[in-house]
Design an enzyme around this catalytic site. Structure first.
Site, PDB file in Angstrom:
ATOM      1  N   ASP A 168      36.683 -12.807   1.881  1.00  0.00           N
ATOM      2  CA  ASP A 168      37.560 -11.983   1.047  1.00  0.00           C
ATOM      3  C   ASP A 168      38.288 -12.825   0.010  1.00  0.00           C
ATOM      4  O   ASP A 168      38.442 -12.412  -1.129  1.00  0.00           O
ATOM      5  CB  ASP A 168      38.560 -11.190   1.908  1.00  0.00           C
ATOM      6  N   LYS A 174      38.831 -11.533   9.835  1.00  0.00           N
ATOM      7  CA  LYS A 174      38.638 -10.098   9.712  1.00  0.00           C
ATOM      8  C   LYS A 174      38.631  -9.663   8.246  1.00  0.00           C
ATOM      9  O   LYS A 174      38.161  -8.591   7.905  1.00  0.00           O
ATOM     10  CB  LYS A 174      39.795  -9.344  10.391  1.00  0.00           C
ATOM     11  N   GLY A 175      39.236 -10.501   7.397  1.00  0.00           N
ATOM     12  CA  GLY A 175      39.490 -10.082   6.026  1.00  0.00           C
ATOM     13  C   GLY A 175      38.273  -9.630   5.249  1.00  0.00           C
ATOM     14  O   GLY A 175      38.360  -8.723   4.415  1.00  0.00           O
ATOM     15  N   LYS A 225      41.662 -17.771  -5.669  1.00  0.00           N
ATOM     16  CA  LYS A 225      43.015 -18.146  -6.089  1.00  0.00           C
ATOM     17  C   LYS A 225      43.016 -19.651  -6.349  1.00  0.00           C
ATOM     18  O   LYS A 225      43.451 -20.450  -5.528  1.00  0.00           O
ATOM     19  CB  LYS A 225      43.975 -17.789  -4.948  1.00  0.00           C
ATOM     20  N   PHE A 285      51.014 -13.201  -3.496  1.00  0.00           N
ATOM     21  CA  PHE A 285      50.618 -12.769  -2.160  1.00  0.00           C
ATOM     22  C   PHE A 285      49.959 -11.395  -2.258  1.00  0.00           C
ATOM     23  O   PHE A 285      50.607 -10.411  -2.614  1.00  0.00           O
ATOM     24  CB  PHE A 285      51.821 -12.727  -1.216  1.00  0.00           C
ATOM     25  N   VAL A 286      48.680 -11.348  -1.955  1.00  0.00           N
ATOM     26  CA  VAL A 286      47.945 -10.092  -2.107  1.00  0.00           C
ATOM     27  C   VAL A 286      47.525  -9.531  -0.752  1.00  0.00           C
ATOM     28  O   VAL A 286      47.254 -10.272   0.188  1.00  0.00           O
ATOM     29  CB  VAL A 286      46.706 -10.248  -3.020  1.00  0.00           C
ATOM     30  N   ASP A 328      45.531  -8.852   4.863  1.00  0.00           N
ATOM     31  CA  ASP A 328      46.682  -8.325   5.606  1.00  0.00           C
ATOM     32  C   ASP A 328      47.977  -9.085   5.330  1.00  0.00           C
ATOM     33  O   ASP A 328      47.971 -10.199   4.809  1.00  0.00           O
ATOM     34  CB  ASP A 328      46.407  -8.406   7.100  1.00  0.00           C
TER      35      ASP A 328
HETATM   36  C1  PRP Z   1      41.988 -15.821   5.233  1.00  0.00           C
HETATM   37  C2  PRP Z   1      40.720 -15.501   4.468  1.00  0.00           C
HETATM   38  C3  PRP Z   1      39.956 -16.775   4.547  1.00  0.00           C
HETATM   39  C4  PRP Z   1      41.027 -17.829   4.590  1.00  0.00           C
HETATM   40  C5  PRP Z   1      41.172 -18.401   3.235  1.00  0.00           C
HETATM   41  O1  PRP Z   1      41.777 -15.589   6.570  1.00  0.00           O
HETATM   42  O2  PRP Z   1      40.020 -14.436   5.040  1.00  0.00           O
HETATM   43  O3  PRP Z   1      39.161 -16.843   5.720  1.00  0.00           O
HETATM   44  O4  PRP Z   1      42.241 -17.190   4.986  1.00  0.00           O
HETATM   45  O5  PRP Z   1      42.178 -19.356   3.228  1.00  0.00           O
HETATM   46  P1  PRP Z   1      41.923 -20.868   2.858  1.00  0.00           P
HETATM   47  O6  PRP Z   1      41.067 -20.919   1.646  1.00  0.00           O
HETATM   48  O7  PRP Z   1      43.330 -21.362   2.580  1.00  0.00           O
HETATM   49  O8  PRP Z   1      41.331 -21.562   4.038  1.00  0.00           O
HETATM   50  P2  PRP Z   1      42.962 -15.455   7.638  1.00  0.00           P
HETATM   51  O9  PRP Z   1      43.148 -16.776   8.335  1.00  0.00           O
HETATM   52  O10 PRP Z   1      44.196 -14.892   6.984  1.00  0.00           O
HETATM   53  O11 PRP Z   1      42.355 -14.446   8.719  1.00  0.00           O
HETATM   54  P3  PRP Z   1      41.927 -12.900   8.550  1.00  0.00           P
HETATM   55  O12 PRP Z   1      40.732 -12.858   7.633  1.00  0.00           O
HETATM   56  O13 PRP Z   1      41.571 -12.483   9.945  1.00  0.00           O
HETATM   57  O14 PRP Z   1      43.103 -12.155   7.984  1.00  0.00           O
END
Ligand code: PRP
Length: 180
Positions: free
Chosen positions: A102, A45-46, A133, A154-155, A161
Site C-alpha cells: 500500500d 494488512k494494508g 512517500k 499521515f494518510v 489505518d
Molecule cells: C505499513 C505498510 C508497509 C510499511 C511501510 O505497514 O503497509 O508494509 O508500513 O513502511 P516502511 O516503508 O517505513 O517500512 P504497517 O506496519 O503499518 O502494517 P499494516 O499494513 O498491517 O497496517
C-alpha cells in the site's frame, strides 16, 4: 454519523482517481508480464484492498499469496529488522514475483522483504506500491509500479489505518489528529 465523511478526514485521492490509476497499472503489468510466471505477493494488512483491485486489472494467469510482517518496535524498525508473522504458503522458486504494497515510507519493510524473496530463488522480484512517500525514505527501494507520490502527511483509508481504524475508507485521506 458517517465513518466516511468526517471533519478530521481530508480527501487526498478520491475513489475514482484510485480506480483509474489502478487500471493503468494493471494494463502496464499485463503488458510487462506477458509470458511470465507472475506471482503476486501481498503484504498484509494494508495492501489487501489494493491487491484485490489490482489483480482484477491484470489480464494474465497469476497466483496471489499473502505475507504478514511486523517490526520489532521503534528501535528495531530503524535497523530494518522485521518479523514474519505469517509466511507465504507457496514457493517463489522460478516465479516472477510482484510484491504489492500500500505504501513505501522509510522503505525498510520492503528492503527486508525484497532481499528475503530473492533468497527464495525467484526469477525476478519487483514492487507495485499504491503510495510512495519519498521524503521519509531511509533505505533505497526500486519501485517499478507506483500509483501516487504523496507528501509527508499521515494518510489513512483504502487499507491504511490509524490504530486499526479507517482501513475501510474507499479513498485516501490525510488524518488530522486532534492537538493535545
Ligand atoms: C505499513 C505498510 C508497509 C510499511 C511501510 O505497514 O503497509 O508494509 O508500513 O513502511 P516502511 O516503508 O517505513 O517500512 P504497517 O506496519 O503499518 O502494517 P499494516 O499494513 O498491517 O497496517
Amino acid at each position: 454519523m458517517s465513518e466516511f465523511i468526517q471533519p478530521n478526514l481530508k480527501v487526498l485521492i478520491d475513489r475514482a482517481q484510485i480506480q483509474e490509476r489502478i487500471q493503468q497499472l494493471g494494463n502496464q503489468i499485463t503488458t510487462d508480464y506477458h509470458g511470465k510466471s507472475l506471482a503476486l505477493v501481498s503484504v498484509l494488512k494494508g495492501a489487501s484492498l489494493f491487491t484485490s483491485d489490482l489483480m482484477r486489472c491484470v489480464d494474465l494467469p497469476l497466483t496471489v499469496d499473502f505475507i504478514a510482517v511486523s517490526s520489532y518496535g521503534a528501535a528495531a524498525k530503524s535497523s530494518g529488522e522485521v518479523r514474519i508473522l505469517k509466511d507465504l504458503d507457496t514457493s517463489l522458486k522460478g516465479r516472477d514475483v510482484l510484491v504489492v504494497e500500500d505504501i513505501v515510507d522509510t522503505g525498510l519493510t520492503l528492503n527486508y522483504l525484497l532481499d528475503n524473496f530473492r533468497r527464495r530463488d525467484a526469477a525476478s522480484v519487483q514492487v507495485a506500491a499504491l503510495l510512495d512517500k519519498p521524503e521519509r525514505r531511509l533505505a533505497h527501494v526500486d519501485v517499478a509500479y507506483t500509483g501516487f507520490t504523496i507528501p509527508n502527511e499521515f494518510v489513512v483509508g483504502y487499507g491504511l489505518d490509524y490504530a486499526e481504524r479507517y482501513r475501510n475508507l474507499p479513498y485516501i485521506a490525510v488524518l488530522q489528529l486532534e492537538e493535545s
